[in-house]
Design an enzyme around this catalytic site. Structure first.
Site, PDB file in Angstrom:
ATOM      1  N   ASP A 121       0.874  -1.170   0.000  1.00  0.00           N
ATOM      2  CA  ASP A 121       0.000   0.000   0.000  1.00  0.00           C
ATOM      3  C   ASP A 121       0.920   1.230   0.000  1.00  0.00           C
ATOM      4  O   ASP A 121       2.121   1.103   0.272  1.00  0.00           O
ATOM      5  CB  ASP A 121      -0.844  -0.089   1.279  1.00  0.00           C
ATOM      6  N   ASP A 123       0.045   5.159   1.124  1.00  0.00           N
ATOM      7  CA  ASP A 123      -0.072   6.101   2.253  1.00  0.00           C
ATOM      8  C   ASP A 123      -0.097   5.372   3.584  1.00  0.00           C
ATOM      9  O   ASP A 123      -0.886   4.448   3.785  1.00  0.00           O
ATOM     10  CB  ASP A 123      -1.347   6.937   2.108  1.00  0.00           C
ATOM     11  N   ASP A 296      -1.880  -0.398   5.741  1.00  0.00           N
ATOM     12  CA  ASP A 296      -2.234   0.174   7.052  1.00  0.00           C
ATOM     13  C   ASP A 296      -3.708   0.496   7.216  1.00  0.00           C
ATOM     14  O   ASP A 296      -4.123   0.918   8.293  1.00  0.00           O
ATOM     15  CB  ASP A 296      -1.460   1.479   7.268  1.00  0.00           C
TER      16      ASP A 296
HETATM   17  O1  LIG Z   1      -4.462   3.064  -0.291  1.00  0.00           O
HETATM   18  P1  LIG Z   1      -3.575   4.189   0.135  1.00  0.00           P
HETATM   19  O2  LIG Z   1      -2.363   4.354  -0.725  1.00  0.00           O
HETATM   20  O3  LIG Z   1      -3.229   4.109   1.601  1.00  0.00           O
HETATM   21  O4  LIG Z   1      -4.503   5.491  -0.086  1.00  0.00           O
HETATM   22  C1  LIG Z   1      -5.597   5.784   0.814  1.00  0.00           C
HETATM   23  C2  LIG Z   1      -5.795   7.291   0.898  1.00  0.00           C
HETATM   24  O5  LIG Z   1      -4.463   7.801   1.132  1.00  0.00           O
HETATM   25  C3  LIG Z   1      -4.312   9.223   1.127  1.00  0.00           C
HETATM   26  O6  LIG Z   1      -4.935   9.758   2.294  1.00  0.00           O
HETATM   27  C4  LIG Z   1      -4.269   9.364   3.506  1.00  0.00           C
HETATM   28  O7  LIG Z   1      -2.921   9.915   3.508  1.00  0.00           O
HETATM   29  C5  LIG Z   1      -2.861  11.376   3.495  1.00  0.00           C
HETATM   30  C6  LIG Z   1      -1.384  11.779   3.400  1.00  0.00           C
HETATM   31  O8  LIG Z   1      -0.617  11.218   4.431  1.00  0.00           O
HETATM   32  C7  LIG Z   1      -3.561  11.912   4.762  1.00  0.00           C
HETATM   33  O9  LIG Z   1      -3.536  13.346   4.770  1.00  0.00           O
HETATM   34  C8  LIG Z   1      -5.031  11.414   4.790  1.00  0.00           C
HETATM   35  O10 LIG Z   1      -5.651  11.803   6.004  1.00  0.00           O
HETATM   36  C9  LIG Z   1      -5.049   9.867   4.703  1.00  0.00           C
HETATM   37  O11 LIG Z   1      -6.390   9.395   4.623  1.00  0.00           O
HETATM   38  C10 LIG Z   1      -4.892   9.829  -0.136  1.00  0.00           C
HETATM   39  O12 LIG Z   1      -4.770  11.230  -0.078  1.00  0.00           O
HETATM   40  C11 LIG Z   1      -6.336   9.381  -0.346  1.00  0.00           C
HETATM   41  O13 LIG Z   1      -6.822   9.907  -1.565  1.00  0.00           O
HETATM   42  C12 LIG Z   1      -6.344   7.861  -0.424  1.00  0.00           C
HETATM   43  O14 LIG Z   1      -7.671   7.405  -0.609  1.00  0.00           O
END
Ligand SMILES: O=P(O)(O)OC[C@H]1O[C@H](O[C@H]2O[C@H](CO)[C@@H](O)[C@H](O)[C@H]2O)[C@H](O)[C@@H](O)[C@@H]1O
Length: 352
Positions: A121, A123, A296
């Protein structure tokens, strides 16, 4: 996101080439639209919306409150990592979901003579969670670790972001990429992007008055971020998102880490994406291939579940707090993920 045209196409591949995908079983080449109603992975807000609006908003609000509990951060990534050892709840949870670092020997012992495939993954796994989604960059040392892993093992990124966006962060051509929770390796309609723009614009309009709320278009999914919104306004965010979705009955909303993720009501998730990639890459021989998936978030649970059901491979949850999970092992944060990846490379180098 009009799903009426269901002929699947592979969208602008970064690393997957079309010939690889030939000869797949037909069930993997189709999306199926689920009927209305609640599902464990999210809420379908397309049916009987008015009657259940209050329930939905309150349900969503509860999920928003329980998402991404704030916890000590990581030293190597500029965060404070103290006092975790003293938390008895975390220690009890670790007994059920042990550290993948401490269990490394067992993991590689079970992979002896087999091929490991790595799924990551983005983020919260390869980059630390930050307030501004556009600044969730990957450190050069993490990039080097992922590059090394990809030298020895087939490696894919499976992200909620659009494939292009996650590629801009990762910048490694040697990997496979699945964006929009896996929907961005296979799409069911050419005008998805157009429709996703429509819902993005509506969402942008309605949340524009809420301080801290932002909207991110992830091609087939749209994220509404509330990390920087005052908690008193969360209910309003949930309500406005639900109201917008009244005009988009084929979309549903799920909750991630301080983010509401608007996505098509289709039977496709990160778990399906992992199965699809394993098939496409000729890695679906469960006797001889050990997939390792590290993530995560709630959406990663679909992938953990698939590995459990296949009875092959390991899900590894990145978390600093005890969580209900289908993963076998855990890692605390991205710096431990990097350590684990480096361990894998070192082990492989010495075992050849
Ligand atoms: O599947 P992933 O790669 O984990 O993506 C899921 C979401 O990730 C991002 O949001 C998350 O990370 C951001 C930066 O650290 C944080 O600000 C936010 O609160 C988290 O939810 C991304 O911006 C989303 O569009 C994705 O859906």
């Amino acid at each position: 996101m009009d799903l009426s045209n269901s002929s699947p196409v592979i969208t602008d591949p970064v690393a997957i080439s079309q010939p690889l995908l030939g000869g797949l079983p037909s069930n993997l080449m189709q999306f199926s639209v689920m009927p209305g109603g609640y599902s464990s992975s999210g809420m379908n807000v397309g049916v009987s919306r008015l009657k259940i609006e209050e329930v939905l908003v309150n349900g969503l609000l509860d999920a928003m409150k329980s998402s991404s509990p704030r916890r000590r951060l990581n030293v190597a990534f500029g965060e404070d990592n103290s006092s975790e050892e003293e938390d008895p709840a975390y220690s009890a949870w670790m007994a059920k979901c042990p550290s993948a670092l401490a269990s490394f020997k067992q993991i590689v012992a079970s992979a002896q003579g087999k091929k490991i495939a790595v799924f990551l993954d983005y983020d919260g796994t390869l980059s630390p969670i930050v307030d501004d989604p556009d600044k969730a960059v990957m450190s050069p040392v993490m990039r080097a670790a992922v590059r090394n892993v990809a030298k020895y093992f087939p490696t894919a990124i499976v992200s909620g972001r659009s494939r292009n966006k996650v590629f801009e962060f990762v910048k490694l051509k040697e990997l496979y990429y699945a964006g929009s929770h896996g929907m961005d390796i296979m799409a069911s309609s050419a005008n998805h992007e157009h429709s996703s723009e429509k819902v993005t614009n509506s969402l942008l309009q309605v949340v524009s008055g809420i301080e801290g709320a932002t909207v991110e278009n992830n091609k087939f999914c749209v994220s509404v971020h509330y990390r920087n919104v005052a908690e008193k306004d969360w209910k309003l965010v949930a309500r406005l998102v639900n109201e917008v979705l009244e005009a988009f009955p084929r979309l549903k909303v799920t909750n991630g880490r301080m983010v509401l993720e608007v996505r098509p009501v289709i039977d496709w998730d990160k778990g399906k994406a992992v199965e699809f990639l394993l098939q496409s890459l000729g890695l679906d021989d469960s006797e001889n291939v050990i997939p390792i998936y590290i993530g995560d978030d709630r959406t990663d649970e679909d992938a953990f579940k698939v590995l459990r059901q296949r009875n092959c491979g390991y899900g590894i949850l990145v978390s600093q707090v005890p969580k209900e999970t289908e993963a076998f092992y855990s890692l605390r944060d991205p710096s431990e993920v990097m350590e684990f990846l480096n361990f894998l490379v070192r082990w492989k180098k010495h075992s050849v």
